[in-house]
Design a protein around this motif. Sequence first.
Motif, PDB file in Angstrom:
ATOM      1  N   GLY A 187      18.174 -76.997  57.397  1.00 10.12           N
ATOM      2  CA  GLY A 187      18.334 -75.451  56.598  1.00 10.12           C
ATOM      3  C   GLY A 187      19.497 -75.111  56.654  1.00 10.12           C
ATOM      4  N   THR A 188      19.637 -73.957  56.045  1.00 10.72           N
ATOM      5  CA  THR A 188      20.828 -73.320  55.565  1.00 10.72           C
ATOM      6  C   THR A 188      21.737 -72.808  56.824  1.00 10.72           C
ATOM      7  OG1 THR A 188      19.896 -71.153  55.165  1.00 10.72           O
ATOM      8  CG2 THR A 188      19.983 -72.535  53.198  1.00 10.72           C
ATOM      9  N   ALA A 189      22.952 -72.859  56.553  1.00  2.88           N
ATOM     10  CA  ALA A 189      23.780 -72.576  58.053  1.00  2.88           C
ATOM     11  C   ALA A 189      23.570 -71.005  58.348  1.00  2.88           C
ATOM     12  CB  ALA A 189      25.272 -72.726  57.600  1.00  2.88           C
ATOM     13  N   GLN A 190      23.440 -70.552  59.589  1.00  4.98           N
ATOM     14  CA  GLN A 190      23.231 -69.326  59.989  1.00  4.98           C
ATOM     15  C   GLN A 190      23.825 -69.003  61.391  1.00  4.98           C
ATOM     16  OE1 GLN A 190      21.237 -67.308  58.354  1.00  4.98           O
ATOM     17  NE2 GLN A 190      20.577 -68.966  56.962  1.00  4.98           N
ATOM     18  N   PRO A 191      24.424 -67.775  61.266  1.00  5.14           N
ATOM     19  CA  PRO A 191      25.261 -67.403  62.541  1.00  5.14           C
ATOM     20  C   PRO A 191      24.598 -67.545  64.090  1.00  5.14           C
ATOM     21  CG  PRO A 191      25.601 -65.890  60.828  1.00  5.14           C
ATOM     22  CD  PRO A 191      24.415 -66.582  60.327  1.00  5.14           C
ATOM     23  N   ALA A 192      23.289 -67.629  63.856  1.00  4.69           N
ATOM     24  CA  ALA A 192      22.680 -67.599  65.043  1.00  4.69           C
ATOM     25  C   ALA A 192      22.555 -69.024  65.837  1.00  4.69           C
ATOM     26  CB  ALA A 192      20.925 -67.466  65.090  1.00  4.69           C
ATOM     27  N   TRP A 193      23.018 -70.152  64.924  1.00  6.45           N
ATOM     28  CA  TRP A 193      23.300 -71.528  65.263  1.00  6.45           C
ATOM     29  C   TRP A 193      24.339 -71.375  66.222  1.00  6.45           C
ATOM     30  CZ3 TRP A 193      23.409 -75.108  60.506  1.00  6.45           C
ATOM     31  CH2 TRP A 193      22.261 -75.031  59.879  1.00  6.45           C
ATOM     32  N   ASP A 194      25.523 -70.656  65.972  1.00  3.63           N
ATOM     33  CA  ASP A 194      26.530 -70.692  66.900  1.00  3.63           C
ATOM     34  C   ASP A 194      26.371 -70.069  68.053  1.00  3.63           C
ATOM     35  OD1 ASP A 194      28.355 -71.982  64.813  1.00  3.63           O
ATOM     36  OD2 ASP A 194      29.158 -70.114  64.085  1.00  3.63           O
ATOM     37  N   VAL A 195      25.770 -68.929  67.949  1.00  2.00           N
ATOM     38  CA  VAL A 195      25.347 -68.069  68.980  1.00  2.00           C
ATOM     39  C   VAL A 195      24.500 -68.880  70.322  1.00  2.00           C
ATOM     40  CG1 VAL A 195      23.842 -66.004  70.021  1.00  2.00           C
ATOM     41  CG2 VAL A 195      25.381 -65.714  68.015  1.00  2.00           C
ATOM     42  N   TYR A 196      23.564 -69.666  69.613  1.00  2.00           N
ATOM     43  CA  TYR A 196      22.787 -70.409  70.534  1.00  2.00           C
ATOM     44  C   TYR A 196      23.692 -71.629  71.164  1.00  2.00           C
ATOM     45  CZ  TYR A 196      18.753 -73.609  72.095  1.00  2.00           C
ATOM     46  OH  TYR A 196      17.951 -74.512  72.795  1.00  2.00           O
ATOM     47  N   ALA A 197      24.318 -72.337  70.514  1.00  2.00           N
ATOM     48  CA  ALA A 197      24.932 -73.454  70.663  1.00  2.00           C
ATOM     49  C   ALA A 197      25.986 -72.880  71.982  1.00  2.00           C
ATOM     50  CB  ALA A 197      26.120 -74.055  69.723  1.00  2.00           C
ATOM     51  N   LEU A 198      26.825 -71.803  71.852  1.00  2.00           N
ATOM     52  CA  LEU A 198      27.583 -71.306  72.906  1.00  2.00           C
ATOM     53  C   LEU A 198      26.850 -70.952  74.219  1.00  2.00           C
ATOM     54  CD1 LEU A 198      30.496 -70.639  74.052  1.00  2.00           C
ATOM     55  CD2 LEU A 198      30.265 -68.389  72.984  1.00  2.00           C
TER      56      LEU A 198
END
Length: 272
Positions: A187-198
Amino acid sequence: MAGEILVSGRFLLKERLGRGSMAEVFRAVDLAGGREVAVKIAADPSPKHRERIANEAGILAGLDHPSVISFIAEGTVPPRGPLSGRPYIVEELAFGPSLADVSRGPLRSPHDVAGWAGALYDSLGYLHGKGVVHRDIKPGNLMLSGLRRSPVRIVDFGIAAAAGAAPEPGMSSGTVHYMSPEQASGGTAQPAWDVYALGLVLLELLTGARAYTGTAVESLVARTLRSPVIPAGLGPGWGALLRAVTAMSSAERPSAGEAAVMARKLAGSPVR
């Protein structure tokens, strides 16, 4: 070892600090002022690597935040020698260890981790406000800086992309053990990805163990079935923050800025 190689007419390469599949990083000395910098050199001079370095340089050059590594210059290694013709980026050197190094040592205090979390979520909020998604937040890409203006730095923007960007064929998108469920499925890149990873990085720092263990496939499958286990012993404040940022649904996660406010409260820092 790079030997006596000078890039951009002023940065003298010294020892290699690290090597990955896409690039090598060297410590260098700026002969114009004597400060130390980091020079990231592509693994080879192919068009693919040139494009990636150019993309990373373009993103970094547009950023200015105390918890984001600073861009200094870009170019191509001069002729002659094993690095000849490879594109490179010159960046600020973060003097401390990575959070991957920290995670392998004794557990740090929750107060220390909260301070890092506040600075890192604040920097992610800045990135997301610029329309950039890092896509590879993991302990190895988060460095203790040893500098007063910020205790931590986000580094390695090699696969960063504009929010909403589609995955590129054949291009890695993140590190499996820290991907959000939706990042793992594409899927397309989303800010929520970074929030989760951190959130997974913070949980690892606080507990000394990855939230999802096993092989890459086992880890990916597990996070599509359940949220990470948040030990009650971390206390209600940490529990609230970690449950929020690692919610399985991206719509239920706070923004990075909201998470920064929660982290600063845990650290006892002023909330901006």
